[in-house]
Design a protein around this motif. Structure first.
Motif, PDB file in Angstrom:
ATOM      1  N   ASN A 131       0.797  -1.230   0.000  1.00  0.00           N
ATOM      2  CA  ASN A 131       0.000   0.000   0.000  1.00  0.00           C
ATOM      3  C   ASN A 131       0.826   1.274   0.000  1.00  0.00           C
ATOM      4  N   ALA A 132       2.080   1.178   0.460  1.00  0.00           N
ATOM      5  CA  ALA A 132       2.917   2.381   0.434  1.00  0.00           C
ATOM      6  C   ALA A 132       3.314   2.733  -0.996  1.00  0.00           C
ATOM      7  N   ALA A 133       3.326   1.726  -1.878  1.00  0.00           N
ATOM      8  CA  ALA A 133       3.637   2.015  -3.288  1.00  0.00           C
ATOM      9  C   ALA A 133       2.417   2.617  -3.957  1.00  0.00           C
ATOM     10  N   ARG A 193       0.663  16.181 -10.840  1.00  0.00           N
ATOM     11  CA  ARG A 193       0.621  14.735 -11.096  1.00  0.00           C
ATOM     12  C   ARG A 193       0.787  13.929  -9.819  1.00  0.00           C
ATOM     13  N   GLY A 194       1.457  14.503  -8.848  1.00  0.00           N
ATOM     14  CA  GLY A 194       1.704  13.780  -7.602  1.00  0.00           C
ATOM     15  C   GLY A 194       2.824  14.486  -6.852  1.00  0.00           C
ATOM     16  N   THR A 195       3.316  13.812  -5.825  1.00  0.00           N
ATOM     17  CA  THR A 195       4.347  14.429  -4.995  1.00  0.00           C
ATOM     18  C   THR A 195       5.598  14.783  -5.797  1.00  0.00           C
ATOM     19  N   THR A 196       5.994  13.891  -6.698  1.00  0.00           N
ATOM     20  CA  THR A 196       7.211  14.153  -7.467  1.00  0.00           C
ATOM     21  C   THR A 196       7.079  15.463  -8.240  1.00  0.00           C
ATOM     22  N   GLU A 197       5.971  15.639  -8.913  1.00  0.00           N
ATOM     23  CA  GLU A 197       5.819  16.882  -9.677  1.00  0.00           C
ATOM     24  C   GLU A 197       5.715  18.087  -8.746  1.00  0.00           C
ATOM     25  N   ILE A 257       6.982  20.080   3.138  1.00  0.00           N
ATOM     26  CA  ILE A 257       6.816  18.756   3.747  1.00  0.00           C
ATOM     27  C   ILE A 257       6.279  17.801   2.676  1.00  0.00           C
ATOM     28  N   ASP A 258       6.998  16.684   2.518  1.00  0.00           N
ATOM     29  CA  ASP A 258       6.574  15.622   1.604  1.00  0.00           C
ATOM     30  C   ASP A 258       5.598  14.729   2.366  1.00  0.00           C
ATOM     31  N   GLY A 259       4.331  14.893   2.040  1.00  0.00           N
ATOM     32  CA  GLY A 259       3.293  14.167   2.788  1.00  0.00           C
ATOM     33  C   GLY A 259       2.756  12.938   2.068  1.00  0.00           C
ATOM     34  N   ALA A 260       3.509  12.446   1.071  1.00  0.00           N
ATOM     35  CA  ALA A 260       3.000  11.324   0.255  1.00  0.00           C
ATOM     36  C   ALA A 260       2.557  10.145   1.112  1.00  0.00           C
ATOM     37  N   GLN A 261       3.325   9.842   2.163  1.00  0.00           N
ATOM     38  CA  GLN A 261       2.995   8.669   2.988  1.00  0.00           C
ATOM     39  C   GLN A 261       2.215   9.029   4.242  1.00  0.00           C
ATOM     40  N   ALA A 262       2.026  10.312   4.488  1.00  0.00           N
ATOM     41  CA  ALA A 262       1.286  10.702   5.686  1.00  0.00           C
ATOM     42  C   ALA A 262      -0.202  10.805   5.394  1.00  0.00           C
ATOM     43  N   VAL A 288       0.972  15.902  -1.661  1.00  0.00           N
ATOM     44  CA  VAL A 288       0.331  14.580  -1.539  1.00  0.00           C
ATOM     45  C   VAL A 288       0.137  13.942  -2.916  1.00  0.00           C
ATOM     46  N   SER A 289       0.078  12.626  -2.921  1.00  0.00           N
ATOM     47  CA  SER A 289      -0.166  11.848  -4.147  1.00  0.00           C
ATOM     48  C   SER A 289      -1.508  11.142  -4.008  1.00  0.00           C
ATOM     49  N   GLY A 290      -2.405  11.388  -4.946  1.00  0.00           N
ATOM     50  CA  GLY A 290      -3.742  10.793  -4.870  1.00  0.00           C
ATOM     51  C   GLY A 290      -3.731   9.275  -4.834  1.00  0.00           C
ATOM     52  N   HIS A 291      -2.811   8.667  -5.592  1.00  0.00           N
ATOM     53  CA  HIS A 291      -2.862   7.202  -5.740  1.00  0.00           C
ATOM     54  C   HIS A 291      -2.473   6.467  -4.470  1.00  0.00           C
ATOM     55  N   LYS A 292      -1.825   7.158  -3.534  1.00  0.00           N
ATOM     56  CA  LYS A 292      -1.466   6.487  -2.275  1.00  0.00           C
ATOM     57  C   LYS A 292      -2.579   6.628  -1.245  1.00  0.00           C
ATOM     58  N   MET A 293      -3.563   7.445  -1.550  1.00  0.00           N
ATOM     59  CA  MET A 293      -4.664   7.667  -0.595  1.00  0.00           C
ATOM     60  C   MET A 293      -5.996   7.304  -1.249  1.00  0.00           C
ATOM     61  N   GLU A 344      14.993  10.843   3.151  1.00  0.00           N
ATOM     62  CA  GLU A 344      14.106  11.307   2.070  1.00  0.00           C
ATOM     63  C   GLU A 344      13.982  10.285   0.939  1.00  0.00           C
ATOM     64  N   HIS A 345      12.833  10.306   0.313  1.00  0.00           N
ATOM     65  CA  HIS A 345      12.597   9.603  -0.952  1.00  0.00           C
ATOM     66  C   HIS A 345      13.398  10.334  -2.034  1.00  0.00           C
ATOM     67  N   HIS A 346      13.800   9.619  -3.071  1.00  0.00           N
ATOM     68  CA  HIS A 346      14.585  10.261  -4.139  1.00  0.00           C
ATOM     69  C   HIS A 346      13.896  11.511  -4.679  1.00  0.00           C
ATOM     70  N   SER A 347      12.568  11.507  -4.643  1.00  0.00           N
ATOM     71  CA  SER A 347      11.880  12.678  -5.203  1.00  0.00           C
ATOM     72  C   SER A 347      12.000  13.907  -4.310  1.00  0.00           C
ATOM     73  N   ASN A 348      12.491  13.727  -3.085  1.00  0.00           N
ATOM     74  CA  ASN A 348      12.772  14.896  -2.242  1.00  0.00           C
ATOM     75  C   ASN A 348      14.283  15.078  -2.064  1.00  0.00           C
ATOM     76  N   LEU A 393      11.420  18.209   4.076  1.00  0.00           N
ATOM     77  CA  LEU A 393      11.453  17.015   4.936  1.00  0.00           C
ATOM     78  C   LEU A 393      10.263  16.125   4.672  1.00  0.00           C
ATOM     79  N   VAL A 394      10.498  14.835   4.850  1.00  0.00           N
ATOM     80  CA  VAL A 394       9.409  13.878   4.685  1.00  0.00           C
ATOM     81  C   VAL A 394       8.593  13.819   5.987  1.00  0.00           C
ATOM     82  N   HIS A 395       7.282  13.692   5.843  1.00  0.00           N
ATOM     83  CA  HIS A 395       6.413  13.586   7.032  1.00  0.00           C
ATOM     84  C   HIS A 395       6.477  12.155   7.575  1.00  0.00           C
ATOM     85  N   VAL A 396       6.261  11.180   6.652  1.00  0.00           N
ATOM     86  CA  VAL A 396       6.352   9.762   7.030  1.00  0.00           C
ATOM     87  C   VAL A 396       7.265   9.068   6.024  1.00  0.00           C
ATOM     88  N   SER A 397       8.282   8.385   6.539  1.00  0.00           N
ATOM     89  CA  SER A 397       9.236   7.709   5.650  1.00  0.00           C
ATOM     90  C   SER A 397       8.611   6.479   5.006  1.00  0.00           C
TER      91      SER A 397
HETATM   92  N1  PMP Z   1       7.771  10.737  -1.216  1.00  0.00           N
HETATM   93  C1  PMP Z   1       7.510   9.619  -0.580  1.00  0.00           C
HETATM   94  C2  PMP Z   1       7.776   9.526   0.888  1.00  0.00           C
HETATM   95  C3  PMP Z   1       6.995   8.523  -1.286  1.00  0.00           C
HETATM   96  O1  PMP Z   1       6.732   7.387  -0.641  1.00  0.00           O
HETATM   97  C4  PMP Z   1       6.748   8.638  -2.667  1.00  0.00           C
HETATM   98  C5  PMP Z   1       6.207   7.482  -3.466  1.00  0.00           C
HETATM   99  N2  PMP Z   1       6.810   6.255  -3.205  1.00  0.00           N
HETATM  100  C6  PMP Z   1       7.035   9.848  -3.285  1.00  0.00           C
HETATM  101  C7  PMP Z   1       7.531  10.874  -2.536  1.00  0.00           C
HETATM  102  C8  PMP Z   1       6.783  10.052  -4.739  1.00  0.00           C
HETATM  103  O2  PMP Z   1       5.419  10.038  -4.968  1.00  0.00           O
HETATM  104  P1  PMP Z   1       4.830   9.913  -6.446  1.00  0.00           P
HETATM  105  O3  PMP Z   1       5.521   8.744  -7.075  1.00  0.00           O
HETATM  106  O4  PMP Z   1       3.381   9.691  -6.224  1.00  0.00           O
HETATM  107  O5  PMP Z   1       5.127  11.196  -7.144  1.00  0.00           O
END
Ligand code: PMP
Length: 417
Positions: A40-42, A103-107, A210-215, A233-238, A133-137, A181-185
């Motif tokens: 579910n985190a993916a 598009r999501g957190t990355t964008e 704050i990267d809230g993708a996982q929060a 935030v990313s819609g597909h994770k919620m 951090e996730h690579h996108s942050n 910073l990431v909210h939830v790793s």
């Molecule tokens: N940050 C975190 C903490 C993530 O878990 C993810 C997705 N794995 C991202 C950023 C990137 O999100 P997205 O692929 O939806 O842009």
């Protein structure tokens, strides 16, 4: 349309099986076994309310927004803008104009790095991120720092996967213009006390993302209480569609920021000599947006609201505790990350079995878990592992599914001796 979630009339509790009925993907066999979806985190599975909203939009409302004077376009525009208000409510933003659909957190992070970052960063300035951090942050800030001659600083974590706050504080100085910073790793599950971390950065007048993708899938978010300038935030994770997400930005900042992309929708007037821009959020939504996605994300927000955070948090707490207990019985299994405050994400290794092999073996039992570096290679380096296996739970998972995972891991142990 309302989600079909009603507490049991006699016990007052929510029936998990009733909730699972909303998620068609959960009721299928894979490799001849019932699917146990623990990735579910993916991305999370989608309730039929969201799926039906997409189908309804494309079946009956499909038209381009903002430009049409005809009925369908008015309907689609109203639905898209209503989704913005739902996202505003979800994040407790002060103003719907602070909600930019992306598009999501990355964008979202790339938007802030490219637009705000280039606006404010001077050579020698600093951007602070953390080691979890996730690579996108990470990468958008690296690209930014390289292009303007600024420096990226990284606040370290300890072996439990917790940010070392005293070290973070040491990094915060007058040269720091941005903290991200990431909210939830996503690989450790660590929940950062973002309100506190933002407060410390604000003492140095840094702008904080704050990267809230996982929060956002796991807890109520209040951007005003957190005090951040940007939240993603990313819609597909919620439980919403892929290809849609939200950048929250404080209106004062969005107003001063240059556009991220140019094109239709984001302009006030265009001549060959000069273009003036629409106010936010339109300034940052060039081109035809993901209309159906935004509408679907709005329905996912309503779905979560109807479930209620008390239920979501309690269900996920039970699953996390039970899974930690059960996984501890698998010989040679080590959990990576043991922060005190953590979400329902468990990364682990098993002695003598590569993470990818773990994933492949449990897949034979219908269990979907993620294996690899989870787009957090620096975390893998820190813990000295090439990869981990990761099980991540949503409110619709069950303790029986945890048992299925544990059994499949026991079998993997047997295969590898
Ligand atoms: N940050 C975190 C903490 C993530 O878990 C993810 C997705 N794995 C991202 C950023 C990137 O999100 P997205 O692929 O939806 O842009």
């Amino acid at each position: 349309m309302q989600p079909r979630i009603e507490p049991d009339s006699t016990t007052g509790t929510i029936d998990i099986e009733q909730i699972r009925q909303d998620f068609p993907a959960l009721h299928q066999q894979v490799r001849g076994k019932p699917l146990t979806y623990l990735d579910n985190a993916a991305t999370s599975q989608k309730p039929k309310q969201v799926i039906e909203a997409l189908s309804r939009y494309y079946s009956y409302q499909n038209s381009n927004i903002h430009r049409g004077v005809y009925y369908l376009s008015e309907q689609a525009t109203a639905a898209y803008e209503a989704a913005r208000v739902k996202a505003q409510r979800f994040l407790n933003a002060a103003n719907p104009a602070e909600v930019v659909f992306v598009r999501g957190t990355t964008e979202a992070i790339n938007l802030v790095a490219s637009s705000y970052g280039r606006l404010v960063l001077q050579p020698g300035d600093e951007v602070v991120i953390s080691a979890m951090e996730h690579h996108s942050n990470i990468v958008p800030w690296q690209l930014l720092c390289e292009s303007v001659g600024a420096n990226l600083r990284v606040a370290p974590i300890d072996t439990s996967g917790t940010l070392i706050i005293s070290e973070y504080e040491k990094l915060l100085g007058p040269r720091v213009k941005i903290v991200a910073l990431v909210h939830v790793s996503n690989s450790l599950g660590t929940i950062n006390d973002v309100k506190h971390l933002v407060g410390l950065a604000k003492e140095q007048s840094a702008v904080v993302l704050i990267d809230g993708a996982q929060a956002a899938p796991h807890m109520p978010i209040d951007v005003q209480d957190i005090g951040c300038d940007f939240y993603t935030v990313s819609g597909h994770k919620m439980y919403g569609p892929t290809g849609i997400g939200v950048l929250y930005g404080r209106i004062e900042l969005l107003e001063t920021m240059p556009p991220y992309q140019g094109g239709g929708e984001m302009i006030r007037s265009v001549t060959f000599e000069k273009t003036t821009y629409a106010p936010p959020p339109a300034k940052f939504e060039a081109g035809t947006p993901h209309i159906a996605g935004a509408i679907g994300m709005g329905v996912a927000i309503e779905y979560l609201e109807q479930l209620g955070w008390d239920f979501v948090r309690e269900q996920e707490r039970v699953l996390l505790e039970y899974a930690l207990e059960r996984l501890a019985t698998v010989p040679g299994l080590q959990v990576i990350g043991s922060a005190e405050s953590r979400a329902s994400v468990i990364s682990f290794t098993v002695d003598g079995i590569h993470a990818h092999d773990i994933g492949t073996i449990v897949d034979q039992e219908g269990v979907a878990i993620r294996t690899g570096h989870h787009c957090t290679q620096p975390i893998m380096d820190f813990f000295g592992v090439p990869a981990t296996a990761r099980a991540s739970f949503a409110f619709y998972n069950t303790v029986e599914e945890v048992d299925t995972l544990t059994k499949a891991l026991m079998e993997a142990r047997e295969v590898f001796g």
